[in-house]
Design a protein around this motif. Structure first.
Motif, short mmCIF file in Angstrom:
data_model
loop_
_atom_site.label_atom_id
_atom_site.label_comp_id
_atom_site.label_asym_id
_atom_site.label_seq_id
_atom_site.Cartn_x
_atom_site.Cartn_y
_atom_site.Cartn_z
N PHE A 3 14.53 6.02 -5.17
CA PHE A 3 13.60 6.43 -4.06
C PHE A 3 13.71 5.61 -2.88
O PHE A 3 14.72 5.35 -2.40
N ARG A 4 13.57 6.91 -2.12
CA ARG A 4 13.55 6.27 -0.28
C ARG A 4 12.13 6.99 0.25
O ARG A 4 12.00 7.35 -0.42
N TRP A 5 12.06 6.15 1.25
CA TRP A 5 10.26 5.78 1.63
C TRP A 5 10.21 6.39 3.49
O TRP A 5 11.11 5.94 3.78
N SER A 6 9.33 6.68 3.85
CA SER A 6 9.26 6.36 5.27
C SER A 6 7.68 6.01 5.28
O SER A 6 6.87 6.67 4.82
N ASP A 7 7.42 4.82 5.84
CA ASP A 7 5.81 4.75 6.34
C ASP A 7 5.58 6.09 7.46
O ASP A 7 3.88 6.48 8.04
N ASN A 8 6.20 7.03 8.00
CA ASN A 8 5.42 7.86 8.89
C ASN A 8 6.29 9.68 8.28
O ASN A 8 7.20 9.59 7.97
N LEU A 9 5.43 10.41 8.18
CA LEU A 9 5.06 11.60 8.24
C LEU A 9 6.64 12.27 8.76
O LEU A 9 6.11 12.51 10.64
N VAL A 10 7.11 13.00 8.32
CA VAL A 10 8.32 14.34 9.03
C VAL A 10 7.55 15.18 9.37
O VAL A 10 7.52 16.15 7.91
N GLY B 24 1.13 -1.36 -0.15
CA GLY B 24 0.12 0.01 0.17
C GLY B 24 0.61 1.19 -0.38
O GLY B 24 2.01 1.12 -0.48
N PRO B 25 -0.10 2.33 -0.48
CA PRO B 25 0.69 3.34 -0.24
C PRO B 25 1.67 3.99 1.31
O PRO B 25 1.58 3.36 2.48
N VAL B 26 2.87 5.01 0.89
CA VAL B 26 3.91 5.02 1.35
C VAL B 26 3.44 6.54 1.95
O VAL B 26 3.17 7.24 0.89
N ALA B 27 3.95 6.76 4.00
CA ALA B 27 3.47 8.48 4.23
C ALA B 27 4.24 9.29 3.29
O ALA B 27 3.61 10.44 3.27
N GLU B 28 5.70 9.42 3.13
CA GLU B 28 6.35 9.95 2.87
C GLU B 28 7.70 9.93 1.53
O GLU B 28 8.05 8.52 1.84
N PHE B 29 7.83 10.19 0.86
CA PHE B 29 9.26 9.72 -0.14
C PHE B 29 9.96 10.87 -0.63
O PHE B 29 9.28 11.73 -0.65
N LEU B 30 11.12 10.33 -1.45
CA LEU B 30 12.09 11.02 -2.58
C LEU B 30 11.87 10.58 -2.91
O LEU B 30 12.67 9.60 -3.48
N LEU B 31 11.59 10.94 -4.79
CA LEU B 31 11.15 9.84 -5.63
C LEU B 31 11.84 10.26 -6.90
O LEU B 31 11.94 11.93 -7.11
N HIS B 32 13.18 10.14 -7.44
CA HIS B 32 13.75 10.71 -9.03
C HIS B 32 13.46 9.62 -9.79
O HIS B 32 13.51 8.17 -9.67
N ILE B 33 12.96 10.28 -11.41
CA ILE B 33 12.37 9.39 -11.99
C ILE B 33 14.07 9.84 -13.54
O ILE B 33 13.23 11.28 -13.66
#
Length: 118
Positions: free
Chosen positions: A108-115, A92-101
């Motif tokens: 990308f890197r991601w977190s289940d918790n909002l910062v 399912g969806p993650v809370a926060e991410f940094l995505l490059h395409i």
């Protein structure tokens, strides 16, 4: 590894309000082929929703190359990406991410918790 992550357009009309429902427009899929904590990398296959967002991703990657000269512009592009798409793990969806395409590659890197900033 062979894990597939989804990128969908963030909309308010899909019933979830997060771009993850059945009506979500698929921006693309990422087949993970490399994990180097905290980064995941993989083959990006664009979906029907990618074309309108491609200039945004291209701009972000170009700014990434000049991050020391234009950190605010790069941060603004990253924020626009996060406002525009939802990144979803197989669960399912993650809370926060940094995505490059870039081309057929995504990382990308991601977190289940909002910062949150204090």
């Amino acid at each position: 590894m062979d894990e597939v992550w989804r990128v969908t357009a963030r909309t308010a009309t899909d019933g979830y309000g997060d771009g993850y429902g059945d009506g979500a427009v698929r921006v693309g899929e990422i087949l993970i082929d490399d994990a180097d904590f905290p980064w995941l990398r993989g083959l990006f296959t664009p979906g029907p929703g990618f074309a309108p967002l491609k200039p945004l991703f291209n701009r972000e990657v170009a700014l990434l190359g000049r991050i020391n000269e234009e950190p605010d512009a790069w941060a603004a592009a990253c924020e626009e990406i996060e406002r525009s798409v939802v990144l979803a793990a197989p669960a399912g969806p993650v809370a926060e991410f940094l995505l490059h395409i870039s081309g057929d590659r995504a990382w990308f890197r991601w977190s289940d918790n909002l910062v949150t900033e204090d």
